[in-house]
Write an enzyme that holds these catalytic residues in place. Structure first.
Site, PDB file in Angstrom:
ATOM      1  CG  ASP A 137      -9.600   2.177   0.050  1.00  0.00           C
ATOM      2  OD1 ASP A 137      -9.176   1.076  -0.453  1.00  0.00           O
ATOM      3  OD2 ASP A 137      -9.037   3.215   0.576  1.00  0.00           O
ATOM      4  CG  ASP A 187      -2.271   0.789   1.105  1.00  0.00           C
ATOM      5  OD1 ASP A 187      -2.489   1.500   0.288  1.00  0.00           O
ATOM      6  OD2 ASP A 187      -3.096   0.374   1.917  1.00  0.00           O
TER       7      ASP A 187
END
Ligand code: GLA
Length: 732
Positions: free
Chosen positions: A548, A478
């Site tokens: 997301d 990430d």
């Protein structure tokens, strides 16, 4: 596929299976663009540069060079010499003088495709699959060599370009702008398409009439970003999925970029893509070479759909690598939306037990497993297991998960450090920062200066140690913030302009080490969702977390924009709970499964809390995934309808390469009352073959399915957000 130089017309011909690209030399030295488009035979097309067919007749009067420079369709143009359009190359010397004029010196044509120094790039699987042209130009005033490189492939209609600049003089030169591709397009009525968005809303398709002057997508965030995308397409006005011309460019790069058009007053157009010149300046010492990232060019004479399928084929066959390149990925369950930071070994094992009973094949442990990471305010950089949450450490947890017959994956955010972390307390200077200026936190974190060798080595050693400590088969890498306050201890003032690019090179170095040392690992890149979803990252990871936003209806748009360029096999997509955590929307579980299935497929929910009804659907969805994933991963993707543009429904299909099988998806987004039927025209089938659609119990020829289409009665839909996935099989 072929590349050929015609001595007589001093022109280069690049042929892909269905397209032709031509450039040529004028006045013995200026390289001009001649043609890019539908396949043509090699022939003298010099008139398209506004000059005579016979190069011997070229006569650019030196008294008039300004008029020439500002009008000539340069193949690659130069700032400072009287070309006032957007320029591909801008250089200054140590005296501060700007300008360059590189003239043709030589060229070579050879089989294969060399690697790009330190950068990800497309590749050929064997030498005979592609051919490369390198044209060398030279500026005698500043002793600078410019190499324009072009590769064509035997199996795909793409041209991959890059540029190298070498300083052959005794004094340093400074590169202020080096575009990876510059494309001159003749007058026409054009539209321009770029992709824009934000966190949770990535890659929305944005289309407008191509204006005079600049139309630009850009990032200066250090990553390719949520907000814009390193992609631009110039299309003929109103080009559709199936018709019209498209000239598209995509940059194999994960940092600051621009992708722009310059609509010229003479009605021609320049399209460019490359590293964002803002904040960029690269110092080249004598003998040094700078390599700009690769740009992929795709021309389609059959609309956007054909462009999409070309990118998909190129990336699946010539960019994505590793063990999972052509394989089904394990169906995973990621616990992020299930627990956020509130989990421990027992909770994870509870989830894993239920998941394994449903056929889910991998548990991914997300953020929160290390240091003092009880929320997102602290601990990034402290890559040591938190034994309070995970007693017995990773070894115990992973072995228990493995005992259930499941694989185990883990989340990292290696490029970051929180001010509240042991790492920062020990090495405050490791964060990117400008001395004496208060550093900016974003999500309570700073970015590590991985351009410094000791920092990069720390990051690598931390990741490596964790991966060596247990049987970890997947990593989610990430990156949750943009770069600012650019300063680096090791860089002198005249090299600070190199920082952003050096940062991207350091990310590539780390990911290169990771996939080399752990070749069996499945790597999924991520950046607050899809903030670094680009071809550069795809070179390292076969899949990237797309957004997301896991709301299935929002995902229709996000996945449509992403799939405009990137293969479905690369699009990270999960089924999550409803009401959705971001949007509050409720969508049937079945529909959520149908939409995630056209990505990598997995779950992101607390399976122990699902209703019995939803739980029972999971094994069926997993079964569907196994039945259809080969087709989704390898097939041709056709976009049939976008709900924003029609009567509220979305539809797309995937067709096998031999056109014997297809999957058709339809989602009713906004139920339309008093509407007889949704009409869907299929695409990609063999018009002369007969097909069977079990759900409709009908046998029809491909032409009927594509030209007349099928009618899906509205009452079938039964309200918003209903969907189906239908199989279509060729009759034997
Ligand atoms: C980012 C990712 C999410 C999740 C969180 C964890 O936002 O996109 O999927 O991993 O970080 O902090």
């Amino acid at each position: 596929m072929s590349i050929h130089y015609c001595e007589k017309c001093m022109s280069f011909f690049l042929q892909t299976p269905h397209t032709t690209y031509v450039c040529g030399i004028v006045n013995g030295k200026y390289l001009g663009h001649i043609y890019y488009g539908k396949k043509l035979q090699d022939q003298n097309l010099r008139h398209l540069m506004g000059v005579k067919a016979d190069p011997a007749a070229d006569n650019i009067n030196h008294g008039d060079t300004g008029i020439f420079f500002d009008n000539f369709p340069f193949e690659y143009n130069f700032d400072g010499i009287g070309d006032f359009r957007e320029c591909a190359l801008d250089v200054h010397t140590s005296d501060g003088h700007h300008g360059a004029l590189c003239e043709y010196r030589s060229h070579k044509i050879f089989k294969g495709k060399p690697k790009l120094q330190d950068l990800p790039a497309t590749f050929c699987n064997n030498e005979n699959e592609c051919e490369t042209l390198e044209i060398e130009l030279f500026d005698p005033v500043i002793s600078m060599t410019l190499i324009l490189s072009y590769t064509v492939f035997s199996d795909v209609d793409a041209i991959c370009r890059h540029v190298r600049v070498k300083n052959e003089g005794s004094r340093p030169i400074f590169l202020d702008c080096v575009m990876s591709a510059h494309l001159y397009l003749p007058e026409d009525s054009y539209d321009v398409i770029t992709l824009h968005g934000s966190w949770g809303r990535e890659r929305g398709i944005c289309r407008r009439e191509l204006p005079y002057g600049i139309s630009r997508a850009y990032s200066k965030r250090g990553v390719s970003s949520h907000q814009a995308h390193p992609f631009i397409a110039v299309t003929s006005r109103n080009a559709s999925q199936t018709s019209g011309e498209v000239y598209a460019m995509n940059l194999v790069y994960s940092g600051n970029f621009i992708a722009q058009t310059d609509g010229l007053v003479n009605d021609d157009v320049i399209a460019q893509i490359g590293i964002n010149p803002e904040g960029f300046c690269w110092k080249l010492e004598y003998g040094e070479t700078f390599t700009a990232p690769e740009a992929v060019l795709v021309y389609s004479g059959e609309g956007l759909g054909q462009m999409t399928r070309t990118f998909h084929d190129l990336y699946r066959n010539h960019l994505i690598r590793g063990k999972y390149k052509d394989r089904k990925r394990p169906v995973l369950l990621n616990h992020w939306e299930a627990t956020y930071f509130d989990f421990n070994t027992e909770k994870l094992l509870d989830i894993a037990r239920s998941a394994s009973r449903c056929g889910i094949e991998m548990l991914v442990m997300d953020d929160g497993w290390f240091g003092n990471r009880f929320d997102d305010h602290r601990a990034l950089g402290d890559w040591v297991v938190n034994e309070e949450k995970l007693p017995g450490g990773l070894k115990y947890l992973v072995s228990e998960v493995n005992k259930l017959g499941m694989k185990f994956g883990i989340w990292f955010e290696p490029e970051m450090v929180c001010p509240d972390s042991d790492l920062f307390r020990a090495h405050p200077d490791w964060a990117i920062q400008v001395p004496n200026r208060e550093n900016t936190t974003l999500r309570w974190q700073y970015v590590l200066d991985i351009t410094r060798p000791e920092v990069l080595e720390y990051v690598w050693a931390s990741v490596r140690a964790v991966l060596k400590s247990a049987n970890i088969e997947y990593v989610k890498w990430d990156m949750n913030r943009a770069l600012c306050n650019i300063g680096s201890k090791d860089l002198p003032a005249d090299r600070i302009g190199e920082f952003f690019h050096r940062y991207v090179l350091a990310v590539y170095e780390l990911q290169g080490r990771l996939v080399t040392e752990f070749p069996n690992l499945l790597l999924e890149n991520c950046s607050s969702g899809g903030g670094r979803f680009d071809p550069g990252m795809l070179y390292f990871s076969p899949q990237i977390w797309c957004s997301d936003d896991t709301d299935a209806i929002e995902r229709l748009k996000i996945q449509e924009g992403t799939a405009l360029i990137y293969p479905l096999s690369s699009i990270g997509a999960h089924v999550s709970v409803c009401p959705n955590h971001l949007t509050g929307r409720s969508v049937p579980f079945e529909t959520r499964g149908h939409i995630a299935m056209f990505g990598t497929f997995g779950y992101e929910l607390d399976i122990t809390k699902l209703s019995e009804e939803d739980l029972q659907m999971i094994p069926k969805q997993v079964e569907m995934y196994h039945a259809y994933n080969d087709l989704v991963r390898e097939g041709d993707y056709y976009r049939l309808a976008s709900y924003a543009e029609n009567h509220g429904f979305d539809s797309y299909m995937v067709v096998s390469k031999d056109r014997s099988k297809a999957l058709l998806t339809m989602v009713a987004v906004a139920y339309r009352i008093n509407h007889r039927a949704y009409k869907i025209r299929l695409q990609g089938l063999d018009p002369n073959a007969r097909y069977y659609i079990p759900a409709m119990e009908c046998h029809l020829t491909g032409d009927a399915l594509m030209d007349a289409g099928i009618f899906v009665p509205t009452p079938w839909a039964g309200g918003d957000y209903r969907s189906f996935v239908w199989t279509i099989e060729r009759d034997d």
